[in-house]
Design a protein around this motif. Structure first.
Motif, PDB file in Angstrom:
ATOM      1  N   LEU A 276       0.827  -1.208   0.000  1.00  0.00           N
ATOM      2  CA  LEU A 276       0.000   0.000   0.000  1.00  0.00           C
ATOM      3  C   LEU A 276       0.861   1.258   0.000  1.00  0.00           C
ATOM      4  CD1 LEU A 276      -2.715  -0.924   2.676  1.00  0.00           C
ATOM      5  CD2 LEU A 276      -2.724  -1.392   0.215  1.00  0.00           C
ATOM      6  N   ASP A 277       0.389   2.263  -0.639  1.00  0.00           N
ATOM      7  CA  ASP A 277       1.024   3.582  -0.593  1.00  0.00           C
ATOM      8  C   ASP A 277       0.213   4.447   0.365  1.00  0.00           C
ATOM      9  OD1 ASP A 277       2.184   6.029  -0.939  1.00  0.00           O
ATOM     10  OD2 ASP A 277       1.616   6.263  -3.058  1.00  0.00           O
ATOM     11  N   LEU A 278       0.604   4.449   1.622  1.00  0.00           N
ATOM     12  CA  LEU A 278      -0.166   5.165   2.631  1.00  0.00           C
ATOM     13  C   LEU A 278      -0.030   6.679   2.493  1.00  0.00           C
ATOM     14  CD1 LEU A 278       0.437   2.880   5.756  1.00  0.00           C
ATOM     15  CD2 LEU A 278      -1.493   2.901   4.151  1.00  0.00           C
ATOM     16  N   MET A 279       0.844   7.132   1.580  1.00  0.00           N
ATOM     17  CA  MET A 279       0.977   8.562   1.285  1.00  0.00           C
ATOM     18  C   MET A 279       0.362   8.886  -0.078  1.00  0.00           C
ATOM     19  SD  MET A 279       2.403   9.506   4.023  1.00  0.00           S
ATOM     20  CE  MET A 279       2.819  11.217   3.639  1.00  0.00           C
ATOM     21  N   PHE A 280      -0.553   8.043  -0.516  1.00  0.00           N
ATOM     22  CA  PHE A 280      -1.154   8.175  -1.842  1.00  0.00           C
ATOM     23  C   PHE A 280      -1.820   9.541  -2.025  1.00  0.00           C
ATOM     24  CE2 PHE A 280      -4.812   7.782  -4.701  1.00  0.00           C
ATOM     25  CZ  PHE A 280      -4.247   7.179  -5.813  1.00  0.00           C
ATOM     26  N   GLU A 281      -1.618  10.120  -3.221  1.00  0.00           N
ATOM     27  CA  GLU A 281      -2.263  11.391  -3.568  1.00  0.00           C
ATOM     28  C   GLU A 281      -2.888  11.265  -4.955  1.00  0.00           C
ATOM     29  OE1 GLU A 281       0.071  14.874  -3.183  1.00  0.00           O
ATOM     30  OE2 GLU A 281       0.641  14.486  -1.105  1.00  0.00           O
ATOM     31  N   PRO A 282      -4.185  11.477  -5.084  1.00  0.00           N
ATOM     32  CA  PRO A 282      -4.842  11.422  -6.393  1.00  0.00           C
ATOM     33  C   PRO A 282      -4.276  12.457  -7.357  1.00  0.00           C
ATOM     34  CG  PRO A 282      -6.453  11.325  -4.621  1.00  0.00           C
ATOM     35  CD  PRO A 282      -5.142  11.673  -3.980  1.00  0.00           C
ATOM     36  N   LYS A 283      -4.362  12.148  -8.653  1.00  0.00           N
ATOM     37  CA  LYS A 283      -3.871  13.045  -9.704  1.00  0.00           C
ATOM     38  C   LYS A 283      -4.948  14.046 -10.107  1.00  0.00           C
ATOM     39  CE  LYS A 283       0.072  10.885 -10.121  1.00  0.00           C
ATOM     40  NZ  LYS A 283       1.367  11.528  -9.751  1.00  0.00           N
ATOM     41  N   ILE A 284      -5.622  14.591  -9.121  1.00  0.00           N
ATOM     42  CA  ILE A 284      -6.697  15.543  -9.334  1.00  0.00           C
ATOM     43  C   ILE A 284      -6.876  16.291  -8.017  1.00  0.00           C
ATOM     44  CG2 ILE A 284      -8.513  13.925  -8.602  1.00  0.00           C
ATOM     45  CD1 ILE A 284     -10.334  15.073 -10.767  1.00  0.00           C
ATOM     46  N   PRO A 285      -7.290  17.550  -8.043  1.00  0.00           N
ATOM     47  CA  PRO A 285      -7.527  18.248  -6.769  1.00  0.00           C
ATOM     48  C   PRO A 285      -8.474  17.444  -5.876  1.00  0.00           C
ATOM     49  CG  PRO A 285      -7.581  19.803  -8.574  1.00  0.00           C
ATOM     50  CD  PRO A 285      -7.504  18.441  -9.209  1.00  0.00           C
ATOM     51  N   TYR A 286      -8.134  17.340  -4.605  1.00  0.00           N
ATOM     52  CA  TYR A 286      -8.921  16.498  -3.707  1.00  0.00           C
ATOM     53  C   TYR A 286      -8.875  17.036  -2.278  1.00  0.00           C
ATOM     54  CZ  TYR A 286      -4.605  14.496  -1.782  1.00  0.00           C
ATOM     55  OH  TYR A 286      -3.399  14.331  -1.153  1.00  0.00           O
ATOM     56  N   VAL A 287      -9.776  16.515  -1.466  1.00  0.00           N
ATOM     57  CA  VAL A 287      -9.788  16.795  -0.038  1.00  0.00           C
ATOM     58  C   VAL A 287      -9.427  15.506   0.692  1.00  0.00           C
ATOM     59  CG1 VAL A 287     -11.269  17.328   1.945  1.00  0.00           C
ATOM     60  CG2 VAL A 287     -11.467  18.668  -0.167  1.00  0.00           C
ATOM     61  N   SER A 288      -8.549  15.603   1.659  1.00  0.00           N
ATOM     62  CA  SER A 288      -8.153  14.429   2.433  1.00  0.00           C
ATOM     63  C   SER A 288      -8.954  14.373   3.731  1.00  0.00           C
ATOM     64  CB  SER A 288      -6.655  14.484   2.759  1.00  0.00           C
ATOM     65  OG  SER A 288      -6.275  13.351   3.514  1.00  0.00           O
ATOM     66  N   ILE A 289      -9.510  13.187   4.000  1.00  0.00           N
ATOM     67  CA  ILE A 289     -10.236  12.941   5.243  1.00  0.00           C
ATOM     68  C   ILE A 289      -9.472  11.880   6.025  1.00  0.00           C
ATOM     69  CG2 ILE A 289     -12.364  12.002   6.253  1.00  0.00           C
ATOM     70  CD1 ILE A 289     -12.860  14.694   5.034  1.00  0.00           C
ATOM     71  N   ASP A 290      -9.179  12.153   7.284  1.00  0.00           N
ATOM     72  CA  ASP A 290      -8.422  11.215   8.118  1.00  0.00           C
ATOM     73  C   ASP A 290      -9.384  10.412   8.986  1.00  0.00           C
ATOM     74  OD1 ASP A 290      -6.600   9.834   9.609  1.00  0.00           O
ATOM     75  OD2 ASP A 290      -5.779  11.585  10.657  1.00  0.00           O
ATOM     76  N   ASN A 291      -9.343   9.104   8.814  1.00  0.00           N
ATOM     77  CA  ASN A 291     -10.196   8.240   9.621  1.00  0.00           C
ATOM     78  C   ASN A 291      -9.378   7.308  10.510  1.00  0.00           C
ATOM     79  OD1 ASN A 291     -12.772   7.318  10.431  1.00  0.00           O
ATOM     80  ND2 ASN A 291     -12.582   5.521   9.111  1.00  0.00           N
TER      81      ASN A 291
END
Length: 279
Positions: free
Chosen positions: A243-258
Motif C-alpha cells: 500500500l502507498d499510505l501517502m497516496f495522492e490522487p492526480k486531481i484536486p482532492y480533499v483528504s479525510i483522516d479516519n
C-alpha cells in the motif's frame, strides 16, 4: 389535410420523422442530450438513422417548433432544454476513494444522510454480479487478487459504477460514489475524463481521499468479517507493504483522516459540505 407549412406534413406516407423526433425528444427530456449540446449534422443523422436528409429535416422542424432544438447557421443545431428552476445549481458529485477498511463507505453514508443525495457504493451495486461471474469463470466468488478479477471483472465493475454515476448526472441528481478508485485516481487521463464528464453535465466535482493508518484499517477489516477480505487478513504484512499510505490522487482532492484518534467523520463531512456550498 395538412398544409405545406406544417412540419408534420406528409408524415403518414411511410416516413419516420415522427419516430426520430420522439426518440430525440426523449433523449433531450431525460437528460441524455444535455442543454447546449450541438447535434450531429443533418447528413450524419440521416446516416445513423438510415433515412433521408429530408426526413431528418422534418424531424428537426418538429423539435424546433417545440423549442427543444435551436437551428443555427450551416445546418448546425443545438439542444435547448435548460431544465430545473432558474438559478438552481447543477448536480454535485462527491467521489470518495480509499483503501479497504479506510472508512470510505461510512463517510459516503454520513454525507448521504446529511444531504439526501444518492449514494453509489461499488460493493453494493456490483458485488452479487461479480461473485456470480467469478464462480462461472472457475474462481472463488471472493477473489479480488487474481488476473481473472483484476483484468477481466474489475474493469467492467468500474464501468458499470461510472455509467450509473453518469445516468444520475443526466437526470440532474447529486450523487456520492464510493469505491477504492486506487488505479483510477493515479491515472491523470482518467481523472481528466471524470472532471470533463461532470462539467459537461453542469455538475460540480469533489474528489475525497480517505486516509487511515494500517492498524486502524486492520481493525475495521477484521470487524466487518467480509469473505473478500480473507486474503488480506491472511497475508496482512505483505498486503500492507504493497500500500502507498501517502497516496495522492492526480486531481484536486480533499483528504479525510479516519485513523484512530482523528476527528469524527461526521464533523469532517459537515466541514466538507460547507466548503462545497461556498463554491
Amino acid at each position: 389535410m395538412t398544409t405545406q407549412a406544417d412540419p408534420r406534413g406528409e408524415l403518414q406516407r411511410g416516413t419516420s420523422a415522427l419516430v426520430i423526433a420522439q426518440a430525440i425528444r426523449n433523449d433531450i427530456q431525460s437528460g441524455r442530450l444535455v442543454h447546449g449540446r450541438q447535434l450531429p449534422g443533418t447528413r450524419a443523422l440521416a446516416a445513423s438513422w438510415s433515412t433521408s436528409v429530408a426526413t431528418i429535416n422534418r424531424a428537426m422542424a418538429i423539435l424546433a417548433e417545440e423549442g427543444l432544438v435551436i437551428n443555427r447557421a450551416r445546418s448546425s443545431r443545438i439542444v435547448h432544454n435548460p431544465g430545473g428552476a432558474p438559478g438552481k445549481p447543477g448536480p454535485r458529485v462527491i467521489l470518495i476513494g480509499g483503501y479497504a477498511g479506510s472508512g470510505k463507505t461510512e463517510l459516503g453514508r454520513i454525507i448521504a444522510r446529511q444531504t439526501g443525495w444518492a449514494i453509489l457504493d461499488k460493493d453494493t451495486t456490483t458485488r452479487p454480479v461479480v461473485e456470480v461471474a467469478l464462480e462461472r469463470l472457475g474462481q472463488s466468488p471472493h477473489d479480488r487478487e487474481s488476473e481473472t478479477y483484476l483484468l477481466g471483472i474489475r474493469p467492467a465493475e468500474y464501468e458499470a459504477l461510472m455509467a450509473t454515476l453518469i445516468e444520475n448526472l443526466e437526470c440532474g441528481v447529486s450523487v456520492i460514489v464510493t469505491a477504492p478508485f486506487i488505479k483510477e485516481l493515479r491515472d491523470e487521463a482518467w481523472c481528466d475524463r471524470l472532471a470533463a464528464t461532470v462539467a459537461a453535465h453542469n455538475g460540480t466535482l469533489q474528489v475525497v481521499w480517505v486516509s487511515c493508518d494500517a492498524d486502524t484499517m486492520h481493525t475495521y477489516i477484521r470487524r466487518r468479517g467480509a469473505a473478500r477480505d480473507d486474503f488480506k487478513l491472511g497475508n496482512w504484512t505483505k498486503y500492507v507493504d504493497g500500500l502507498d499510505l501517502m497516496f495522492e490522487p492526480k486531481i484536486p482532492y480533499v483528504s479525510i483522516d479516519n485513523s484512530a484518534g482523528a476527528r469524527p467523520l461526521q464533523e469532517q463531512a459537515k466541514e466538507l459540505l460547507g466548503k462545497m456550498a461556498a463554491l
